[in-house]
Design an enzyme around this catalytic site. Structure first.
Site, short mmCIF file in Angstrom:
data_model
loop_
_atom_site.label_atom_id
_atom_site.label_comp_id
_atom_site.label_asym_id
_atom_site.label_seq_id
_atom_site.Cartn_x
_atom_site.Cartn_y
_atom_site.Cartn_z
N THR A 11 -8.73 14.47 -2.53
CA THR A 11 -8.96 15.72 -1.75
C THR A 11 -8.43 17.02 -1.41
OG1 THR A 11 -9.63 14.63 0.44
CG2 THR A 11 -11.84 14.74 -1.42
N GLY A 13 -3.32 17.38 -0.25
CA GLY A 13 -2.06 16.84 -0.35
C GLY A 13 -1.47 16.40 -2.17
N ARG A 35 -14.48 13.88 1.63
CA ARG A 35 -15.41 14.94 1.76
C ARG A 35 -16.11 15.34 0.05
NH1 ARG A 35 -10.07 18.16 4.21
NH2 ARG A 35 -9.21 16.49 3.22
N ASP A 60 -15.32 5.75 3.13
CA ASP A 60 -14.09 5.94 4.40
C ASP A 60 -13.23 4.91 4.36
OD1 ASP A 60 -12.77 5.50 6.90
OD2 ASP A 60 -14.10 7.01 7.28
N ASN A 87 -2.75 6.60 -0.95
CA ASN A 87 -2.31 7.54 0.16
C ASN A 87 -3.79 8.30 0.59
OD1 ASN A 87 -0.90 10.08 -0.97
ND2 ASN A 87 -3.40 10.36 -0.97
N SER A 140 6.35 6.59 5.12
CA SER A 140 7.13 8.10 5.20
C SER A 140 8.39 7.75 5.97
CB SER A 140 5.69 8.86 6.64
OG SER A 140 6.51 8.84 6.81
N TYR A 153 2.13 6.93 14.90
CA TYR A 153 1.52 7.38 13.42
C TYR A 153 3.47 6.57 12.76
CZ TYR A 153 2.85 9.91 9.00
OH TYR A 153 2.12 9.99 7.56
N GLY A 184 10.14 13.20 3.43
CA GLY A 184 9.47 13.50 4.50
C GLY A 184 8.75 14.56 4.31
P1 NDP Z 1 -3.13 16.16 3.83
O1 NDP Z 1 -4.52 16.09 4.89
O2 NDP Z 1 -3.28 16.95 2.78
O3 NDP Z 1 -4.34 14.62 3.06
C1 NDP Z 1 -4.79 13.39 3.70
C2 NDP Z 1 -5.37 12.77 2.05
O4 NDP Z 1 -5.77 11.98 2.51
C3 NDP Z 1 -7.10 13.52 2.25
O5 NDP Z 1 -7.32 13.95 0.92
C4 NDP Z 1 -7.83 12.86 2.99
O6 NDP Z 1 -9.85 13.30 2.17
C5 NDP Z 1 -7.56 11.36 3.17
N1 NDP Z 1 -8.28 10.95 4.30
C6 NDP Z 1 -7.97 10.64 5.57
N2 NDP Z 1 -8.94 9.97 5.82
C7 NDP Z 1 -8.96 9.40 5.07
C8 NDP Z 1 -10.19 7.83 5.44
N3 NDP Z 1 -10.48 7.54 6.60
N4 NDP Z 1 -10.62 8.16 4.19
C9 NDP Z 1 -11.00 7.87 3.12
N5 NDP Z 1 -9.89 8.97 3.28
C10 NDP Z 1 -9.09 9.61 4.04
O7 NDP Z 1 -1.81 15.11 3.86
P2 NDP Z 1 -1.22 14.32 2.87
O8 NDP Z 1 -1.70 14.63 1.40
O9 NDP Z 1 0.45 15.04 3.66
O10 NDP Z 1 -1.43 12.90 3.06
C11 NDP Z 1 -1.31 12.06 2.28
C12 NDP Z 1 -0.18 10.74 2.45
O11 NDP Z 1 0.59 11.18 2.99
C13 NDP Z 1 -0.53 10.26 4.20
O12 NDP Z 1 -0.62 8.67 4.16
C14 NDP Z 1 0.67 10.75 4.65
O13 NDP Z 1 1.33 9.59 5.94
C15 NDP Z 1 1.58 10.65 3.49
N6 NDP Z 1 2.88 11.64 4.17
C16 NDP Z 1 2.87 12.92 4.42
C17 NDP Z 1 3.66 13.40 4.72
C18 NDP Z 1 3.77 15.05 4.94
O14 NDP Z 1 5.05 14.89 5.59
N7 NDP Z 1 2.37 15.47 4.52
C19 NDP Z 1 4.93 12.72 5.00
C20 NDP Z 1 5.00 11.80 3.94
C21 NDP Z 1 3.82 11.21 3.70
P3 NDP Z 1 -10.88 13.36 3.28
O15 NDP Z 1 -10.48 13.94 4.32
O16 NDP Z 1 -11.44 14.19 3.15
O17 NDP Z 1 -10.64 12.03 3.39
C1 8X3 Z 2 5.22 12.40 7.74
C2 8X3 Z 2 6.66 13.26 8.33
O1 8X3 Z 2 7.46 12.22 9.48
O2 8X3 Z 2 6.68 14.96 9.61
O3 8X3 Z 2 4.45 11.01 7.38
O4 8X3 Z 2 5.30 12.82 10.33
S1 8X3 Z 2 6.60 13.09 9.32
#
Ligand code: NDP
Ligand code: 8X3
Length: 253
Positions: A11, A13, A35, A60, A87, A140, A153, A184
């Site tokens: 939903t 990112g 969501r 969830d 993801n 990550s 984390y 990153g």
């Molecule tokens: P966002 O917050 O934009 O997206 C996170 C997604 O995860 C949302 O769609 C959310 O949907 C879903 N989500 C969270 N918790 C749950 C749950 N309990 N059950 C089902 N779905 C869930 O963040 P990102 O796109 O950045 O993050 C995606 C992945 O990338 C994560 O694993 C994050 O740790 C990793 N990451 C991100 C980085 C960054 O800098 N952004 C860097 C490195 C890794 P909803 O709330 O609708 O459930």
């Molecule tokens: C998310 C990247 O290093 O900014 O995994 O927390 S960081």
């Protein structure tokens, strides 16, 4: 029949960007998140735009029983998943270990580690009879390094790193590829979630340099998925050009 990709956290990112990329490539999709409105909106948009079919799974990943039930009711033809993108994940808080909120710790470990495991167990059992499949775990830079106040984390993403290696060994005999994509800094809703809705604080994280965008990661995932059958990319670390390590970023004054 078209190939199928199951994407968790679709939903927003990186997950949402992956949904667009796979839809554009003609995949049918199973999109999973919590969501409902957003999930429906994204699914309808992609079905209209790319003439593909999407199953929405409102779940969830932390809730093992309801997650299992929500995936179990998919029709059998939808369980022939070719690609799983693990993801769904998040960070909560950025505090030293003595001041961290234990509820935040539970949320991160339950989502990033246990949720990923629950989904993987179910979907790998769907892949095994086909003796093929590809599991992409979103790790990550935080799974490669530890940074100040990142403690739990970082531990959760180090666990993803270890689990990726373990899955690759255990699923080898079944012809299932396992890849870790380790980004990153990517500007998504990640920091808004980490700072619990404080958009001003979140915005500052990405100021004065060019961060990655979600499409950069989706693009890398597509590269990995589109390699020939005999090629697997085990591990990819993708940084903004302006970021050298988890904490060293070349910001303009
Ligand atoms: P966002 O917050 O934009 O997206 C996170 C997604 O995860 C949302 O769609 C959310 O949907 C879903 N989500 C969270 N918790 C749950 C749950 N309990 N059950 C089902 N779905 C869930 O963040 P990102 O796109 O950045 O993050 C995606 C992945 O990338 C994560 O694993 C994050 O740790 C990793 N990451 C991100 C980085 C960054 O800098 N952004 C860097 C490195 C890794 P909803 O709330 O609708 O459930
Ligand atoms: C998310 C990247 O290093 O900014 O995994 O927390 S960081």
């Amino acid at each position: 029949m078209s190939k199928i990709a199951l994407i968790t956290g679709a939903t927003s990112g990186i997950g949402e960007a992956c949904a667009h990329t796979f839809a554009q490539q003609g995949y049918n999709l199973v999109l999973l998140a919590r969501r409902e409105d957003r999930l429906a909106k994204i699914a309808h948009h992609l079905e209209d735009k790319y003439a593909i079919t999407i199953k929405q799974v409102l779940a969830d990943v932390r809730d093992k029983d309801s997650l299992t039930a929500a995936l179990a009711i998919l029709p059998d033809e939808w369980k022939k998943v070719d690609v799983l993108v693990n993801n769904a994940g998040l960070s909560q808080g950025l505090d030293p270990i003595d001041k961290g909120d234990t509820n935040d710790w539970d949320t991160m470990i339950d989502t990033n580690v246990k949720g990923l495991l629950y989904v993987t167990k179910i979907v790998s059992n769907w892949m095994i009879p086909n003796q093929s499949g590809h599991i992409i775990n979103i790790g990550s830079i935080a799974g490669k390094e530890v940074y100040p106040n990142g403690n739990v984390y970082c531990a959760s993403k180090h666990a993803v790193d270890a689990l990726t290696k373990g899955m690759r060994i255990d699923l080898l005999a079944h012809g299932i590829k396992v890849t870790a994509i380790n980004p990153g800094m990517v500007e998504t809703e990640f920091s808004v979630v980490r700072f619990k809705g404080d958009e001003e604080r979140a915005k500052k994280v990405y100021e004065n340099f060019e961060p990655l965008i979600a499409d950069d990661i989706a693009d890398a995932i597509w590269y990995v998925v589109s390699r020939p059958k005999h090629v697997n990319i085990n591990d990819m670390l993708i940084m903004p050009t302006a970021q050298a390590t988890a904490t060293i970023v070349n910001k303009t004054p």
